[in-house]
Design an enzyme around this catalytic site. Structure first.
Site, PDB file in Angstrom:
ATOM      1  N   VAL A  99       5.124   2.730   1.143  1.00 39.76           N
ATOM      2  CA  VAL A  99       6.377   2.678   1.397  1.00 39.76           C
ATOM      3  C   VAL A  99       6.926   3.693   2.411  1.00 39.76           C
ATOM      4  O   VAL A  99       6.733   4.875   1.930  1.00 39.76           O
ATOM      5  CB  VAL A  99       7.462   2.203   0.699  1.00 39.76           C
ATOM      6  CG1 VAL A  99       8.940   2.167   1.153  1.00 39.76           C
ATOM      7  CG2 VAL A  99       7.248   0.812  -0.105  1.00 39.76           C
ATOM      8  N   ASP A 100       7.217   3.627   3.738  1.00 36.52           N
ATOM      9  CA  ASP A 100       7.635   4.850   4.481  1.00 36.52           C
ATOM     10  C   ASP A 100       9.113   4.611   4.712  1.00 36.52           C
ATOM     11  O   ASP A 100       9.927   5.062   3.911  1.00 36.52           O
ATOM     12  CB  ASP A 100       6.798   4.536   5.701  1.00 36.52           C
ATOM     13  CG  ASP A 100       6.718   5.881   6.604  1.00 36.52           C
ATOM     14  OD1 ASP A 100       7.725   6.779   6.446  1.00 36.52           O
ATOM     15  OD2 ASP A 100       6.240   5.553   7.966  1.00 36.52           O
ATOM     16  N   LYS A 158       6.354   7.604   0.729  1.00 41.99           N
ATOM     17  CA  LYS A 158       6.823   8.713   1.340  1.00 41.99           C
ATOM     18  C   LYS A 158       7.794   9.421   0.759  1.00 41.99           C
ATOM     19  O   LYS A 158       8.780   8.569   0.481  1.00 41.99           O
ATOM     20  CB  LYS A 158       6.586   8.799   2.884  1.00 41.99           C
ATOM     21  CG  LYS A 158       5.359   8.147   3.253  1.00 41.99           C
ATOM     22  CD  LYS A 158       5.254   8.442   4.798  1.00 41.99           C
ATOM     23  CE  LYS A 158       3.510   8.334   5.200  1.00 41.99           C
ATOM     24  NZ  LYS A 158       3.445   7.903   6.717  1.00 41.99           N
ATOM     25  N   GLY A 201      10.718   1.806   4.659  1.00 44.64           N
ATOM     26  CA  GLY A 201      11.225   0.920   3.574  1.00 44.64           C
ATOM     27  C   GLY A 201      11.483  -0.508   4.391  1.00 44.64           C
ATOM     28  O   GLY A 201      11.928  -1.571   3.772  1.00 44.64           O
ATOM     29  N   THR A 258       9.742  -2.870   5.921  1.00 44.70           N
ATOM     30  CA  THR A 258       8.764  -3.777   5.375  1.00 44.70           C
ATOM     31  C   THR A 258       9.431  -4.446   4.241  1.00 44.70           C
ATOM     32  O   THR A 258       9.383  -5.586   3.959  1.00 44.70           O
ATOM     33  CB  THR A 258       7.271  -3.273   5.404  1.00 44.70           C
ATOM     34  OG1 THR A 258       6.975  -2.755   6.521  1.00 44.70           O
ATOM     35  CG2 THR A 258       6.342  -4.413   4.998  1.00 44.70           C
ATOM     36  N   ASP A 289       0.767  -1.392   0.079  1.00 40.28           N
ATOM     37  CA  ASP A 289       0.107  -0.037  -0.027  1.00 40.28           C
ATOM     38  C   ASP A 289       0.830   1.181  -0.010  1.00 40.28           C
ATOM     39  O   ASP A 289       0.794   2.077  -0.922  1.00 40.28           O
ATOM     40  CB  ASP A 289      -0.857  -0.102   1.323  1.00 40.28           C
ATOM     41  CG  ASP A 289      -0.400  -0.132   2.559  1.00 40.28           C
ATOM     42  OD1 ASP A 289       1.093  -0.368   2.772  1.00 40.28           O
ATOM     43  OD2 ASP A 289      -1.094  -0.114   3.541  1.00 40.28           O
TER      44      ASP A 289
END
Ligand code: IMP
Length: 178
Positions: free
Chosen positions: A106-107, A135, A109, A111, A104
């Site tokens: 990527v903040d 982001k 990264g 995950t 959904d």
């Protein structure tokens, strides 16, 4: 719907129409890139990617299958713990297959980095990444990105805050009062 008292929807960032058009673009681009590869296995990262993945896979035109994986790192907070934990593994074997990980957002990264390490150990023919949102703070390279967003908490279209707001049809910015 129960809504956390300390949150407020600030404004719509992407409307249903903008989302639909961008998903169509991504599906077209991905289908063209995978045209000579046989079949692509779309790996949706639960829970956040389930709506995006459902829309994306129905718009694609190359042979494709779907599997899911679930990880956890945020709990009920808006800051990544950095500790990613596998909550649900894939049903199928990915050896020799062309895998596209679908996230959904990527903040940091973490995950994506965790998943790439895990999946690459299993001998796939290729692994690429697709995130509907990313982001704008650096993070790892992502092969297919829907939209870049500022460093704010966004919800809707599968994205949640403490498991709320996931089913909003658009994407909105959430104010979280701590
Ligand atoms: P990362 O590991 O820091 O890149 O975080 C990725 C995961 O955190 C996503 O798959 C989401 O589940 C969650 N996440 C990060 N930012 C947001 C946000 O703004 N809204 C909702 N979920 C988010």
């Amino acid at each position: 719907m129960k809504t956390p008292k300390d949150t407020k929807l600030l404004r719509v960032l992407f409307s249903e129409d903008q989302i639909r058009r961008r998903v169509e673009d991504l599906a077209r681009q991905i289908s063209s890139d995978y045209a000579d590869k046989g079949e692509v296995l779309l790996v949706g990262v639960l829970k956040g990617a389930f709506i995006f993945l459902a829309d994306l896979c129905r718009r694609m035109t190359v042979p494709r299958r779907v599997d899911f994986i679930a990880v956890s790192s945020y709990g009920d907070r808006t800051v990544s713990s950095g500790n990613v934990r596998l909550v649900l593994d894939l049903r199928g074997d990915i050896r020799g297959r062309h895998v596209l990980v679908v996230e959904d957002i990527v903040d940091t990264g973490s995950t994506l980095a965790y998943l790439l390490d895990l999946l690459r150990l299993r001998g796939p023919a290729s692994v690429r990444t697709c995130a509907f949102l990313r982001k704008e703070k650096g993070g790892p390279p992502v092969d297919y990105v829907g939209f870049e967003v500022a460093d704010e908490w966004v919800v809707g279209y599968g994205l949640d805050y403490a498991d709320d707001y996931r089913t909003l049809p658009h994407i909105a910015i959430l104010q979280v009062n701590r």
